[in-house]
Design an enzyme around this catalytic site. Structure first.
Site, PDB file in Angstrom:
ATOM      1  N   HIS A  11       0.837  -1.208   0.000  1.00 42.35           N
ATOM      2  CA  HIS A  11       0.000   0.000   0.000  1.00 42.35           C
ATOM      3  C   HIS A  11       0.869   1.254   0.000  1.00 42.35           C
ATOM      4  O   HIS A  11       2.057   1.221   0.363  1.00 42.35           O
ATOM      5  CB  HIS A  11      -0.921   0.006   1.216  1.00 42.35           C
ATOM      6  CG  HIS A  11      -0.182   0.040   2.521  1.00 42.35           C
ATOM      7  ND1 HIS A  11       0.341   1.204   3.070  1.00 42.35           N
ATOM      8  CD2 HIS A  11       0.143  -0.949   3.393  1.00 42.35           C
ATOM      9  CE1 HIS A  11       0.938   0.925   4.207  1.00 42.35           C
ATOM     10  NE2 HIS A  11       0.841  -0.375   4.432  1.00 42.35           N
ATOM     11  N   GLU A  84      -1.611  -7.201   7.372  1.00 47.11           N
ATOM     12  CA  GLU A  84      -0.255  -7.088   7.905  1.00 47.11           C
ATOM     13  C   GLU A  84      -0.066  -8.076   9.046  1.00 47.11           C
ATOM     14  O   GLU A  84      -1.038  -8.543   9.663  1.00 47.11           O
ATOM     15  CB  GLU A  84      -0.037  -5.646   8.398  1.00 47.11           C
ATOM     16  CG  GLU A  84       1.321  -5.359   9.044  1.00 47.11           C
ATOM     17  CD  GLU A  84       2.484  -5.583   8.115  1.00 47.11           C
ATOM     18  OE1 GLU A  84       2.799  -6.775   7.865  1.00 47.11           O
ATOM     19  OE2 GLU A  84       3.100  -4.604   7.654  1.00 47.11           O
TER      20      GLU A  84
END
Length: 205
Positions: A11, A84
């Site tokens: 990202h 994550e």
């Protein structure tokens, strides 16, 4: 058998990235710079050439993917398994705060390589396993729904997720003395032909 090519990226820059805070399963939005950066990646990625998109279910990957694919109607799957690494009690802290709150703990965990585990968090072995499974599950769903023999997917994930997946595929270790294989803000290409493999790493975005 259908073949799949996966463009694997992290990202773009978030508010907590700029503040130096550990995000883990917490989230923060992209900064204005992050949004501009993601828009600039369109030139390299050529999003009109993709057939589908995979992201985690966290806002920062979804926002990045939406910017890159703006104006296109690509199927997009949001997969919790691509989140994550869970940093547990360390989430939300800066490195300085982490050292102050848990003296010596970070250095001790870094020295454990694949077994690195934040307090009440997730180790890298488990992160790799669920991330690879999420990628394979997402690829399988796209294969079922895209009527092409050669499929191209954009996958937007997180730094820890990407490292564990790629290091697992490379059979590479996380020990501090080992050479790092992933550069920041780069494009990595994976292939799927019944199983995941690496085509090439660290192309400039």
């Amino acid at each position: 058998m259908k073949s799949v090519k996966i463009a694997f990226i992290r990202h773009s820059v978030t508010e907590w990235n700029e503040a130096g805070r550990i995000q883990g399963h917490f989230d923060s939005p992209l900064t204005e710079y992050g949004r501009e950066l993601a828009a600039g990646w369109r030139n390299v990625l050529e999003p009109e050439t993709f057939d589908a998109v995979l992201t985690s279910d966290l806002g920062r990957t979804i926002e990045t993917a939406n910017i890159i694919t703006e104006g296109l109607k690509l199927p997009m799957l949001h997969l919790p398994g691509l989140r994550e690494q869970d940093w547990g009690e360390w989430s939300g802290l800066t490195t300085a705060e982490l050292h102050e709150k848990f003296p010596g703990k970070l250095d001790k965990e870094v020295a454990r390589g694949w077994n690195f585990t934040p307090n009440a968090g997730e180790n890298r072995i488990d992160c790799a396993a669920r991330s690879i499974k999420a990628l394979e599950d997402g690829i399988a769903e796209i294969i079922r729904n895209v009527d092409k023999d050669e499929i191209k997917i954009l996958a937007v994930a997180h730094e820890g997720t990407m490292k564990t997946v790629i290091y697992k595929l490379l059979d590479h270790d996380f020990m501090p003395e080992k050479k790092k294989r992933i550069k920041k803000r780069r494009l990595h290409w994976l292939n799927w032909n019944g199983e995941l493999s690496i085509e090439r790493l660290n192309e400039k975005l």
